[in-house]
Design a protein around this motif. Structure first.
Motif, PDB file in Angstrom:
ATOM      1  N   ILE A   1      58.839  14.103  -5.048  1.00 18.13           N
ATOM      2  CA  ILE A   1      59.395  12.782  -5.376  1.00 18.13           C
ATOM      3  C   ILE A   1      58.322  11.706  -5.220  1.00 18.13           C
ATOM      4  O   ILE A   1      58.188  10.813  -6.060  1.00 18.13           O
ATOM      5  N   VAL A   2      57.532  11.799  -4.161  1.00 18.03           N
ATOM      6  CA  VAL A   2      56.476  10.807  -3.917  1.00 18.03           C
ATOM      7  C   VAL A   2      55.452  10.827  -5.045  1.00 18.03           C
ATOM      8  O   VAL A   2      54.942   9.780  -5.449  1.00 18.03           O
TER       9      VAL A   2
ATOM     10  N   ASP B   1      50.139   6.742  -4.900  1.00 14.01           N
ATOM     11  CA  ASP B   1      49.136   6.323  -3.922  1.00 14.01           C
ATOM     12  C   ASP B   1      49.466   6.816  -2.512  1.00 14.01           C
ATOM     13  O   ASP B   1      48.603   6.808  -1.634  1.00 14.01           O
ATOM     14  N   CYS B   2      50.692   7.259  -2.292  1.00 13.37           N
ATOM     15  CA  CYS B   2      51.094   7.793  -0.983  1.00 13.37           C
ATOM     16  C   CYS B   2      51.066   9.326  -0.947  1.00 13.37           C
ATOM     17  O   CYS B   2      51.331   9.935   0.085  1.00 13.37           O
ATOM     18  N   GLU B   3      50.753   9.936  -2.074  1.00 11.15           N
ATOM     19  CA  GLU B   3      50.815  11.397  -2.192  1.00 11.15           C
ATOM     20  C   GLU B   3      49.891  12.096  -1.198  1.00 11.15           C
ATOM     21  O   GLU B   3      50.278  13.082  -0.559  1.00 11.15           O
ATOM     22  N   SER B   4      48.673  11.610  -1.034  1.00 11.96           N
ATOM     23  CA  SER B   4      47.719  12.301  -0.148  1.00 11.96           C
ATOM     24  C   SER B   4      48.204  12.277   1.299  1.00 11.96           C
ATOM     25  O   SER B   4      48.013  13.254   2.033  1.00 11.96           O
ATOM     26  N   ALA B   5      48.848  11.192   1.713  1.00  5.30           N
ATOM     27  CA  ALA B   5      49.353  11.116   3.089  1.00  5.30           C
ATOM     28  C   ALA B   5      50.482  12.121   3.306  1.00  5.30           C
ATOM     29  O   ALA B   5      50.538  12.803   4.341  1.00  5.30           O
TER      30      ALA B   5
ATOM     31  N   LEU C   1      50.709  15.541   5.665  1.00  6.58           N
ATOM     32  CA  LEU C   1      51.814  15.844   6.581  1.00  6.58           C
ATOM     33  C   LEU C   1      52.328  17.262   6.344  1.00  6.58           C
ATOM     34  O   LEU C   1      52.580  18.002   7.298  1.00  6.58           O
ATOM     35  N   VAL C   2      52.491  17.642   5.090  1.00  9.96           N
ATOM     36  CA  VAL C   2      52.960  19.005   4.769  1.00  9.96           C
ATOM     37  C   VAL C   2      51.946  20.030   5.292  1.00  9.96           C
ATOM     38  O   VAL C   2      52.333  21.041   5.898  1.00  9.96           O
ATOM     39  N   ASN C   3      50.672  19.756   5.089  1.00 10.06           N
ATOM     40  CA  ASN C   3      49.633  20.680   5.563  1.00 10.06           C
ATOM     41  C   ASN C   3      49.647  20.782   7.090  1.00 10.06           C
ATOM     42  O   ASN C   3      49.534  21.874   7.649  1.00 10.06           O
TER      43      ASN C   3
ATOM     44  N   LYS D   1      52.055   9.430  11.219  1.00 12.00           N
ATOM     45  CA  LYS D   1      51.730   8.003  11.330  1.00 12.00           C
ATOM     46  C   LYS D   1      51.059   7.491  10.060  1.00 12.00           C
ATOM     47  O   LYS D   1      51.316   6.375   9.612  1.00 12.00           O
ATOM     48  N   THR D   2      50.216   8.308   9.461  1.00 16.07           N
ATOM     49  CA  THR D   2      49.544   7.926   8.218  1.00 16.07           C
ATOM     50  C   THR D   2      50.553   7.754   7.088  1.00 16.07           C
ATOM     51  O   THR D   2      50.449   6.823   6.283  1.00 16.07           O
ATOM     52  N   VAL D   3      51.547   8.639   7.034  1.00 12.64           N
ATOM     53  CA  VAL D   3      52.604   8.516   6.025  1.00 12.64           C
ATOM     54  C   VAL D   3      53.351   7.202   6.225  1.00 12.64           C
ATOM     55  O   VAL D   3      53.582   6.455   5.265  1.00 12.64           O
TER      56      VAL D   3
END
Length: 177
Positions: free
Chosen positions: A117-118, A124-128, A132-134, A162-164
């Motif tokens: 969804i992101v 721009d929030c995908e990498s964060a 988190l998933v990783n 926190k980054t998310v």
């Protein structure tokens, strides 16, 4: 009966300037100027209203996506709870963590769904969220292998969460309370 007054000369002298014929195009000049002014005014009004409507539409879209992004954040926060719960149970012994592994796997599935969804609503929030998933996957693997979550995988998970939050706050203008 009264007698009519004799005609008096007009105080304004009237003269015929010219008997020359008027050019055929002169009757179009004044209406053409008015038409040109009306067309320019109409174009300015149209462009102004259109740009205002576009700004309103973009603001409405932004509010809609901000709301959806907030829903994603809530889902990710709920999915992170089992990882915090396992910290208390994971002392490096797989017997204590084995019953919690299905909850961790379900949480990772939720995180991956939210990542999809992101990707659509806030690239721009995908990498964060991917981080988190990783980190969640690494924490689950460490827990399954008997590694306590108080180490580096747990701090990586906490940092990723926190980054998310920070990336979502920046994107959606969410105020921290």
């Amino acid at each position: 009966m009264s007698t009519p007054l004799p005609p008096t000369p007009s105080p304004i002298p009237i003269e015929i300037i010219s008997n020359t014929p008027v050019e055929w195009w002169s009757s179009f000049v004044t209406p053409a100027g008015a038409l040109l002014g009306a067309a320019i005014g109409g174009a300015i009004a149209f462009i102004s209203v259109r740009s205002s409507d576009e700004r309103k539409r973009l603001a409405d879209d932004r509010r809609q996506w901000d709301s959806k992004l907030l829903d994603v954040h809530v889902s990710l926060a709920l999915a992170a709870k089992p990882f915090y719960a396992t910290r208390e149970h994971n002392i490096g012994d797989t017997r204590h963590i084995a019953p919690l592994v299905p909850a961790l796997e379900a949480s990772i599935d939720v995180m991956e769904t939210q990542l999809t969804i992101v990707k659509m609503i806030a690239p721009d929030c995908e990498s964060a969220v991917q981080a988190l998933v990783n980190a969640a996957t690494a924490s689950k693997n460490d827990a399954s292998n008997g590694t306590p979550l108080v180490g580096t995988s747990y701090s990586a998970f906490e940092t990723a969460e926190k980054t998310v939050l920070e990336s979502f706050q920046k994107r959606a203008r969410i105020e921290r309370q």
